[in-house]
Motif scaffolding. Sequence first.
Motif, mmCIF file in Angstrom:
data_model
loop_
_atom_site.group_PDB
_atom_site.id
_atom_site.type_symbol
_atom_site.label_atom_id
_atom_site.label_comp_id
_atom_site.label_asym_id
_atom_site.label_seq_id
_atom_site.Cartn_x
_atom_site.Cartn_y
_atom_site.Cartn_z
ATOM 1 N N LEU A 104 0.824 -1.208 0.000
ATOM 2 C CA LEU A 104 0.000 0.000 0.000
ATOM 3 C C LEU A 104 0.861 1.262 0.000
ATOM 4 O O LEU A 104 0.541 2.237 -0.681
ATOM 5 N N ASN A 105 1.940 1.264 0.740
ATOM 6 C CA ASN A 105 2.840 2.420 0.753
ATOM 7 C C ASN A 105 3.481 2.632 -0.610
ATOM 8 O O ASN A 105 3.621 3.770 -1.066
ATOM 9 N N LEU A 106 3.887 1.545 -1.266
ATOM 10 C CA LEU A 106 4.463 1.655 -2.604
ATOM 11 C C LEU A 106 3.433 2.183 -3.600
ATOM 12 O O LEU A 106 3.725 3.060 -4.417
ATOM 13 N N ILE A 107 2.210 1.636 -3.529
ATOM 14 C CA ILE A 107 1.141 2.074 -4.422
ATOM 15 C C ILE A 107 0.859 3.562 -4.201
ATOM 16 O O ILE A 107 0.742 4.333 -5.161
ATOM 17 N N ALA A 108 0.760 3.984 -2.952
ATOM 18 C CA ALA A 108 0.506 5.393 -2.647
ATOM 19 C C ALA A 108 1.637 6.270 -3.160
ATOM 20 O O ALA A 108 1.401 7.371 -3.676
ATOM 21 N N GLY A 109 2.867 5.800 -3.057
ATOM 22 C CA GLY A 109 4.015 6.565 -3.559
ATOM 23 C C GLY A 109 3.965 6.765 -5.063
ATOM 24 O O GLY A 109 4.209 7.867 -5.563
ATOM 25 N N TYR A 110 3.643 5.689 -5.793
ATOM 26 C CA TYR A 110 3.510 5.814 -7.249
ATOM 27 C C TYR A 110 2.380 6.782 -7.602
ATOM 28 O O TYR A 110 2.507 7.602 -8.512
ATOM 29 N N ALA A 111 1.265 6.671 -6.897
ATOM 30 C CA ALA A 111 0.124 7.554 -7.177
ATOM 31 C C ALA A 111 0.478 9.008 -6.882
ATOM 32 O O ALA A 111 0.192 9.902 -7.686
ATOM 33 N N ARG A 112 1.122 9.275 -5.746
ATOM 34 C CA ARG A 112 1.517 10.654 -5.399
ATOM 35 C C ARG A 112 2.464 11.238 -6.437
ATOM 36 O O ARG A 112 2.328 12.395 -6.843
ATOM 37 N N ALA A 113 3.442 10.454 -6.875
ATOM 38 C CA ALA A 113 4.414 10.951 -7.864
ATOM 39 C C ALA A 113 3.731 11.279 -9.187
ATOM 40 O O ALA A 113 4.021 12.309 -9.812
ATOM 41 N N ALA A 114 2.811 10.413 -9.624
ATOM 42 C CA ALA A 114 2.110 10.655 -10.890
ATOM 43 C C ALA A 114 1.213 11.886 -10.798
ATOM 44 O O ALA A 114 1.180 12.714 -11.709
ATOM 45 N N ILE A 115 0.519 12.025 -9.685
ATOM 46 C CA ILE A 115 -0.354 13.197 -9.496
ATOM 47 C C ILE A 115 0.483 14.463 -9.448
ATOM 48 O O ILE A 115 0.106 15.485 -10.047
ATOM 49 N N ALA A 116 1.611 14.423 -8.761
ATOM 50 C CA ALA A 116 2.474 15.607 -8.669
ATOM 51 C C ALA A 116 2.977 16.027 -10.047
ATOM 52 O O ALA A 116 3.030 17.223 -10.361
ATOM 53 N N GLN A 117 3.344 15.053 -10.876
ATOM 54 C CA GLN A 117 3.811 15.401 -12.214
ATOM 55 C C GLN A 117 2.697 16.011 -13.049
ATOM 56 O O GLN A 117 2.910 16.977 -13.775
ATOM 57 N N ALA A 118 1.504 15.467 -12.935
ATOM 58 C CA ALA A 118 0.375 15.964 -13.740
ATOM 59 C C ALA A 118 -0.108 17.333 -13.288
ATOM 60 O O ALA A 118 -0.578 18.123 -14.091
ATOM 61 N N THR A 119 0.029 17.615 -11.993
ATOM 62 C CA THR A 119 -0.500 18.868 -11.456
ATOM 63 C C THR A 119 0.579 19.852 -11.037
ATOM 64 O O THR A 119 0.272 20.956 -10.611
ATOM 65 N N LYS A 120 1.840 19.440 -11.130
ATOM 66 C CA LYS A 120 2.989 20.259 -10.707
ATOM 67 C C LYS A 120 2.865 20.692 -9.257
ATOM 68 O O LYS A 120 3.170 21.798 -8.882
ATOM 69 N N GLU A 121 2.378 19.761 -8.395
ATOM 70 C CA GLU A 121 2.280 20.034 -6.953
ATOM 71 C C GLU A 121 3.603 19.796 -6.287
ATOM 72 O O GLU A 121 4.370 18.975 -6.644
#
Length: 121
Positions: A104-121
Motif C-alpha cells: 500500500l505504501n508503494l502504491i501510494a508513492g507511485y500515485a503521489r508521484a504521478a499526481i504531482a507530475q500531472a499537477t505540478k504540486e
Amino acid sequence: MTHSRSKKKLMRPTDYTRGPWDTEGVTILYAAPSAEDAIPMIEIRANVTESGWDTVAFVESSWPGAKNNARLIASAPALLDALLDIKRLAEKSGDHEADPFTLLNLIAGYARAAIAQATKE
C-alpha cells in the motif's frame, strides 16, 4: 435473445509515443492562410532531442486552463507507467510473502508521484 460480445483491442504499452512528453512553454502559431487567422498554440512534444522532436498534440493557448490541460496531456505516459506499476503491485496482494502495508505504501508513492507530475504540486 443472444448477445454478441465485441472484443475490444486493449492498448498495449507500445501503442503510443513513448515519454517523456513536455510542453516547456512552447507556443507556436498554427498554420493559417494569413497571419490574422493564426492561433497561438501550446505544442506537446515527445522524443525531444537536439535533432528535433515528435509533436503529440496542440492545445489552443487562449482557452482558460490551457497550460494546465497541456501539462496534463504531457503527463499521460508517466500516468500510464504509474498505473501499470500500481497494477503490478496490487496483483501481488495475494502473495503470502508480500506485506500488505508495504504494498500500500508503494502504491501510494507511485500515485503521489504521478499526481504531482500531472499537477505540478
